[in-house]
Scaffold this active site. Structure first.
Site, mmCIF file in Angstrom:
data_model
loop_
_atom_site.group_PDB
_atom_site.id
_atom_site.type_symbol
_atom_site.label_atom_id
_atom_site.label_comp_id
_atom_site.label_asym_id
_atom_site.label_seq_id
_atom_site.Cartn_x
_atom_site.Cartn_y
_atom_site.Cartn_z
ATOM 1 N N LYS A 83 0.810 -1.124 -0.047
ATOM 2 C CA LYS A 83 -0.049 -0.117 0.161
ATOM 3 C C LYS A 83 0.722 1.193 0.195
ATOM 4 O O LYS A 83 0.716 2.214 -0.744
ATOM 5 C CB LYS A 83 -0.895 0.057 1.228
ATOM 6 C CG LYS A 83 -2.012 1.055 1.219
ATOM 7 C CD LYS A 83 -2.993 0.993 2.678
ATOM 8 C CE LYS A 83 -3.774 -0.188 2.386
ATOM 9 N NZ LYS A 83 -4.579 -0.447 3.482
ATOM 10 N N GLY B 239 -7.449 -8.775 6.105
ATOM 11 C CA GLY B 239 -8.025 -8.825 7.474
ATOM 12 C C GLY B 239 -7.214 -8.763 8.730
ATOM 13 O O GLY B 239 -7.488 -9.141 9.704
ATOM 14 N N GLY C 157 3.821 -43.167 -11.241
ATOM 15 C CA GLY C 157 2.502 -43.435 -10.728
ATOM 16 C C GLY C 157 2.565 -42.581 -9.308
ATOM 17 O O GLY C 157 2.731 -43.337 -8.252
ATOM 18 N N ASN D 160 0.454 -41.389 -7.456
ATOM 19 C CA ASN D 160 -0.600 -41.687 -6.485
ATOM 20 C C ASN D 160 -0.070 -42.967 -5.572
ATOM 21 O O ASN D 160 0.049 -42.912 -4.394
ATOM 22 C CB ASN D 160 -1.954 -42.215 -7.118
ATOM 23 C CG ASN D 160 -2.413 -41.312 -7.988
ATOM 24 O OD1 ASN D 160 -2.166 -39.890 -7.952
ATOM 25 N ND2 ASN D 160 -3.280 -41.641 -8.854
HETATM 26 C C1 PEP Z 1 -0.762 -43.984 -9.750
HETATM 27 O O1 PEP Z 1 -0.509 -44.669 -8.837
HETATM 28 O O2 PEP Z 1 -0.157 -42.805 -9.557
HETATM 29 C C2 PEP Z 1 -1.494 -44.231 -10.750
HETATM 30 C C3 PEP Z 1 -1.593 -43.298 -12.087
HETATM 31 O O3 PEP Z 1 -2.082 -45.433 -10.930
HETATM 32 P P1 PEP Z 1 -3.409 -45.619 -10.176
HETATM 33 O O4 PEP Z 1 -4.020 -44.560 -9.674
HETATM 34 O O5 PEP Z 1 -4.380 -46.506 -10.900
HETATM 35 O O6 PEP Z 1 -2.946 -46.566 -8.903
#
Ligand code: PEP
Ligand code: MG
Length: 908
Positions: free
Chosen positions: A29, A109, A801, A803
């Site tokens: 500001k 805030g 992968g 995930n």
């Molecule tokens: C993962 O494990 O990132 C993946 C792409 O496979 P899935 O989500 O099907 O296990």
């Protein structure tokens, strides 16, 4: 000056010491106020106490800080007095000040503003005389005592659920006087309020309200410094990665008043339309009002420009005569001042080269600019403003790309309601905006009925208390999903986002009666077949059928995407399992399929029966018989994918999930399966029990299935190769990549690779022709990352992968994390959900290591990522830096990933 170091920087018409470049020292500001002065724009004079003074305050305490800045503050006030021609503390014509915080980064805030500082029982009389307006003077004093009592002296409600003590007093006085609105209180009432406020402060705080303006000023400065370290501010900084060491600046500025009669006004304005991005100056103002009145919504604000005013009148259904009489624009009312305002907005936008959000006040015919900052805007406006400014030569390509927040593209990618239809529509309920888009359809309450209705060509909205995995197919055919229960991570929300389908969830006012097949909201009952409409971006539910319009992928959006493609290095593929999804992915600019989860095809139509037959079989011969039924179906699927993606790579992954996911776990389902298979329910139950695992995610899944049952891999490989040859014969350019899931050791990969290569040789020999293909692996177990060099000698590509890699590295399953992760996030144990944005230090280190190891043995190895992180902008930036070749994400996130990849490339 007592100190050699400068802590106070003045700004005004005769002298300005700061500039926009000094944000770190003066806060956002303060730096922009100084910059406006430098541009010759009229700003109430003032001074900024630097963030360094705040650091001294935090580290050495109040007395040390005040001693350091004391003389400079005195000089600063003297500067303002000279500029404004008034004296601070003068009883006849007092200079009044505002005191505000202002950090480097905006921290909404963190602290309230203190206005009208410098008033006391004598000065208020002087102000009344000078302004010729007693009510104005006492109202200013009343507001000051209230703000100061709260912010500086700390008079808050005793318990957080109590009412504001000052407001309680105001309500008492209003009741006494028999009036409803604050504006109905007269000077005598306001005078009484001031007296009562002071008594309240004395009683509750045990101190008198300071009457000496200098005491008031020091108190306010200290309060701003202290506010930097209050809990709210600390937590905000932790959550937003703002260092605690930065400190806030303090802006002390002369007050100007927009409530001094009909030649005074106050307003806010935007240099372009914050909703659409249109290059049109627009804003709102009120005559004879204070800034807070414009946003408070008590009076209807007027439009600054005549064009804007006419547009507003059309929407509000106000006739042109009434508009001109009651709601004239500033352009019509005060043409000279409007011209000045227009000049200021043009100057500021050209200078900052971005859309500005302005605050202004007109005091008795003189225009003062109070603030300028880059304006907040919708996703659509972001894109349009960036591209128009690029075409107007104001910014370069890199800047245009950086101006758009990738996630905000979401607003543009899904269908939206037709704006005309929306105007007439009635909101009947609100829920969480779980998955963006707009949908209209007839209500159905059961997933299987959603399928039936959809098959008959009807548009349906699936309404449920909440959804479960059995509802999947019904969800996939519905136009939208509405649930009464569940949050942003409920089944409905997660699945709908994955499908790119509109979803509103947790609409608490909706009562679903499955038996009666009705949905009740208030006293209104909606039956099966009634039309409703959902806006998944706002969470609003409408009665009836609203027209929708498809996302506009051309125009400025298309141009932005083309620009992103020019600058990015990462390729962006899509995770898609069907030709339909592949077509969407291509439309959104995917340059291949990075993951086709073949098991998704196993649920289609009556295929599940063949899958179950295979699971039930006692021996290899039985399994082969069942697999033979699946072969033509898989072949057809793959051929469709190759055709849709002609010329681009298609990565097909072998069967991955544990087999128990394909069998029913409830008794009724098992009965049906027994009948279909012609066996006893007891036999089904036994097999289901055998398949049960304590930790299925770490159990018999991934390549482990293909190792125990190589005939599954054989069938899938055959389907890929036959489909590839077939698609090529029909004119498609096929680039097949076969991927083995969940590999942990090179021997697992080799075992599966041998099966696949053997099938390839057989198919090619039978057909008398062959096709090139790549054979690679997912890297999704920590061990695979650790031994990526040995695996890389055999595998032709890696696809992370993330995930699975996240769940195995963190040691918690993605299905169970919901029970504690929110708590972890709230307490700051994790900065973000590691399944949404990659944990760069831990999981990311494994990715970097695996890339290096893979390339050390196979320099040209193709490396990508196909976990959910492939569509998260922060993760995309990380994958760019890690040197990956591509990211793969759900089709609807492809444009987001393209932009994020370009931004990562620009950032270097
Ligand atoms: C993962 O494990 O990132 C993946 C792409 O496979 P899935 O989500 O099907 O296990
Ligand atoms: Mg996986």
């Amino acid at each position: 000056m007592s100190s050699a170091h400068q802590y106070v920087y003045v700004f005004g018409s005769s002298r300005t010491e700061g500039s926009a470049a000094m944000k770190n020292l003066l806060g956002g500001k303060g730096a922009n106020l100084a910059e406006m002065c430098r541009l010759g724009i009229t700003v109430p004079s003032g001074f900024t106490i630097s963030t360094e003074a705040c650091t001294v305050f935090t580290e050495q305490g109040r007395d040390a800080a005040l001693a350091l800045i004391r003389d400079e503050v005195l000089q600063g006030v003297a500067f303002v007095e000279q500029e404004m021609g008034k004296r601070f503390g003068n009883a006849d014509d007092p200079l009044l000040l505002s005191v505000r915080s202002g950090a480097r980064a905006s921290m909404p805030g963190m602290m309230d503003t203190i206005l009208n500082l410098g008033l006391n029982d004598e000065a208020v009389e002087g102000l009344a005389r000078k302004a010729g307006n007693e009510r104005f003077a006492w109202d200013s004093y009343r507001r000051f005592v209230q703000m100061y009592g709260d912010v500086v002296m700390g008079l808050k409600p005793a318990k957080k659920e109590d009412h504001d003590p000052f407001e309680v007093v105001i309500d008492m006085v209003k009741a006494q006087r028999g009036v409803q609105l604050d504006t109905e209180l007269d000077a005598a009432d306001l005078k009484e309020l001031v007296a009562r406020f002071k008594a309240l402060i004395r009683a509750r705080i045990g101190r008198d309200f300071p009457t000496d303006p200098w005491d008031q000023l020091w108190g306010a400065i200290v309060a701003v410094f202290e506010s930097w370290n209050n809990d709210r501010a600390r937590v905000y900084r932790e959550l937003n990665d703002i260092p605690q060491s930065w400190g806030t600046a303090v802006n002390v500025q002369a007050m100007v008043f927009g409530n001094l009669g009909d030649s005074s006004a106050t307003g806010v304005a935007f240099t372009r339309d914050a909703g659409t991005g249109e290059d049109l100056f627009n804003g709102e103002f009120l005559v004879n009002a204070q800034g807070e009145d414009v946003v408070a919504g008590i009076r209807t604000p007027q439009q600054v420009s005549t064009l804007g005013s006419q547009r507003w009148a059309r929407l509000a259904q106000v006739s042109e005569d009434e508009r001109r009489a009651r709601y004239p624009s500033l352009e019509e009312l005060m043409p000279g001042l409007y011209a000045e305002l227009l000049h200021a907005e043009t100057t500021l936008e050209n200078h900052f080269k971005d859309m500005q959000d302005l605050e202004f006040t007109i005091q008795e015919g003189k225009l003062w600019m109070l603030q300028t900052r880059n304006g907040k805007r919708t996703g659509a406006a972001m894109v349009r403003i960036a591209m128009e400014m690029l075409r107007q030569g104001m910014i370069d390509e890199a800047t245009a790309l950086q101006r758009v927040v990738p996630d905000r593209l979401n607003d543009l990618l899904h269908p939206v309601f037709d704006t005309h239809a929306l105007r007439e529509a009635m909101v009947i309920a609100r829920g969480l905006p779980a998955s963006p888009g707009a949908a209209s359809g007839q209500i159905v309450f059961f997933a299987d009925e959603a399928e039936d209705w959809a098959q008959r060509g009807l548009a349906v909205v699936l309404v449920r208390q909440e959804t479960s995995p059995e509802d999947l197919r019904g969800m996939s055919v519905a136009k939208g999903i509405l649930t009464a229960r569940g949050g942003m991570t409920s089944h409905a929300a997660v699945v709908a986002r994955g499908m790119g389908k509109c979803c509103v969830c947790g609409a608490g006012a909706v009562h679903v009666d499955m038996k009666a097949r009705t949905m009740t909201i208030g006293d209104q009952v909606y039956a099966e077949g009634d039309w409703i409409s959902l806006d998944g971006s706002t969470g609003e539910v409408y009665a009836g059928r609203l027209a929708t319009q498809d996302a506009e992928l051309s125009g400025d959006f298309g141009a932005l995407m083309a620009l992103a493609d020019k600058h990015r290095r990462l390729e962006v593929r899509a995770n898609a399992d069907t030709p339909e999804e592949a077509v969407i992915a291509r439309r959104f600019g995917a340059t291949g399929i990075g993951l086709c989860r073949t098991e998704h095809m196993f649920f289609e139509g009556d295929r599940i029966n063949a899958v179950r037959e295979m699971i039930l079989a006692d021996d290899e011969a039985g399994r082969r018989k069942a697999l033979a039924k699946l072969l033509p179906m898989q072949r057809g699927d793959f051929e469709g994918l190759f055709a849709a993606m002609t010329g681009l790579p298609v990565t097909i992954r072998l069967l991955d999930p544990p087999l128990h996911e394909f069998v029913p776990h409830d008794e009724a389902g098992q009965q049906v399966m027994a009948q279909q298979m012609g066996v006893s329910p007891g036999r089904i139950r036994m097999r289901v029990d055998e398949l049960r695992e304590a930790n299925p995610m770490l159990g018999h899944r991934g390549c482990r299935l293909g190792i125990t049952f190589p005939e599954i891999t054989e069938m899938q490989a055959r389907a890929v190769f036959e489909a590839a040859l077939e698609a090529r014969a029909k004119g498609a350019v096929v680039k097949a990549e076969i991927m083995v899931p969940l590999v942990g050791t090179v021997r697992e990969f080799n075992a599966q690779a041998a099966v696949i290569r053997k099938v390839a040789a057989e198919v090619f020999a039978q057909r008398g022709e062959s096709i090139d293909y790549l054979l690679g692996t997912m890297i999704e177990t920590p061990r695979a990352a650790l031994v990526a060099d040995s695996i890389g000698r055999q595998a032709e590509f890696f696809s992370f992968g993330t995930n699975d890699l996240t769940q195995m590295t963190m040691g918690f399953s993605r299905d169970d994390a919901g029970s504690f992760l929110p708590d972890y996030l709230k307490r700051g144990l994790y900065e973000h959900d590691p399944f949404r944005s990659i944990d760069q230090k831990g999981v990311g280190a494994l990715v970097e290591m695996a890339v290096a190891k893979g390339r050390s043995v196979r320099p040209d190895i193709e490396v990508g990522v196909c976990g959910e992180h492939g569509g998260d902008p922060a993760s995309v930036a990380f994958f760019h830096r890690a040197g990956l070749d591509y990211v793969s994400c759900s089709p609807f996130r492809v444009p987001i990933a393209r932009l994020a990849a370009a931004q990562a490339a620009i950032a270097g």
